[in-house]
Each structure stands twice: as structure tokens, then as C-alpha cells.
Design an enzyme around this catalytic site. Structure first.
Site, PDB file in Angstrom:
ATOM      1  N   SER A   1       0.801  -1.217   0.000  1.00 30.90           N
ATOM      2  CA  SER A   1       0.000   0.000   0.000  1.00 30.90           C
ATOM      3  C   SER A   1       0.835   1.268   0.000  1.00 30.90           C
ATOM      4  CB  SER A   1      -0.956   0.040   1.193  1.00 30.90           C
ATOM      5  OG  SER A   1      -0.215   0.249   2.376  1.00 30.90           O
TER       6      SER A   1
ATOM      7  N   TYR B   1      -3.192   0.504  -2.918  1.00 28.76           N
ATOM      8  CA  TYR B   1      -4.350   1.020  -2.191  1.00 28.76           C
ATOM      9  C   TYR B   1      -3.870   1.929  -1.064  1.00 28.76           C
ATOM     10  CZ  TYR B   1      -3.154  -2.682   1.110  1.00 28.76           C
ATOM     11  OH  TYR B   1      -2.491  -3.488   1.983  1.00 28.76           O
TER      12      TYR B   1
END
Length: 154
Positions: A26, A59
């Protein structure tokens, strides 16, 4: 019905502050910048590394507000390093009729990743960083010419 994937959010020229190869993955983003850009935890983003040309999708994880945190986690740390300049981009699927009038959240930060300006023009080059607009070689319009958009008054 036709849907188009459109620019929804852009954090422009942020500085990567940390990279942790052994994290699960991430990008960690300062919560204040996330809110300004309209990004949510878990949302897919593309990270475009201005320094070395790398591009990747990952993400978002929410970082501490007003910390200036931009952290690259997991395998992406092989591609993006602390000190690199990045553009963080979020997209949204929109019906064609909505996409025609949608205006994205464009967030400009300083070297400490603190919000200095917001806009809606994806081609805008913020004054003082030595860039030209993305759609022309012409100089940026003055701030007074841009005053019609209340999100620009930061």
C-alpha cells in the site's frame, strides 16, 4: 450506458518520506491530504514517480493528519524510494453524462507535503514550481484570473 474511468483525485508532487519493504503493501497518505483529495482508506490509486518514471497501482492507508506522511509500503519500495517526487492519482467510473462536467480534486503540496493549494484543473501547474500547464506551453493564468473557483482560494 457508457461509463468512463475519469480522474477523481490528484495529489501533485508529494515527497516520499518513508519506504518499508517488509510491510504488507500500500501507500500511507497523510489524512489531511486524503480528505482534500477525496481519497478513502482502501481506495485504489496509481502512484507515478516523477524522479524515476516508475508507475504502480496500490491502495491507500490513512496516515496521521498534518504529518506530511507519504509512505511506500511492501513490494513498491523496490520501485519508489524516500525523497522521490510522486503524483498520487485516484479515478472513478462515471456515466458519460456525469463525466462531461465532473471536476476532480487537485491537491498541491509543498516540500513538507503540507497542502498549499487546491484546484479542479488537471493540467494546472502551480506557480513557483517551474512547471508549465499540461495542455499548453503558455504561462499559467494569474491567480486573479483563477479566482472564480472557490477551491482555488487556499
Amino acid at each position: 450506458m457508457i461509463y468512463r474511468e475519469m480522474l477523481k483525485s490528484k495529489i501533485h508532487r508529494a515527497v516520499v518520506r518513508q519506504a518499508d519493504l517488509h510491510y504488507v503493501g500500500s501507500i500511507t497518505i497523510d489524512a489531511t491530504l486524503m480528505a482534500a483529495a477525496g481519497l478513502w482508506p482502501g481506495e485504489k490509486v496509481d502512484v507515478l514517480d516523477i524522479t524515476n518514471g516508475a508507475r504502480l497501482s496500490t491502495y491507500v492507508i490513512e496516515g496521521e493528519a498534518d504529518s506530511g506522511t507519504i509512505g511506500i509500503n511492501g513490494a513498491a519500495a523496490h520501485l519508489i524510494s524516500p525523497g522521490d517526487l510522486v503524483i498520487i492519482v485516484g479515478y472513478a467510473l462515471m456515466a458519460e453524462e456525469d463525466a462531461r462536467s465532473y471536476q476532480p480534486n487537485v491537491v498541491f503540496v509543498n516540500g513538507d507535503n503540507q497542502l498549499v493549494r487546491m484546484g479542479t484543473d488537471p493540467a494546472e501547474a502551480y506557480d513557483g514550481v517551474g512547471l508549465v500547464r499540461g495542455d499548453t506551453n503558455s504561462p499559467q493564468p494569474s491567480l486573479s484570473e483563477q479566482a472564480g473557483d472557490p477551491r482555488r482560494a487556499q
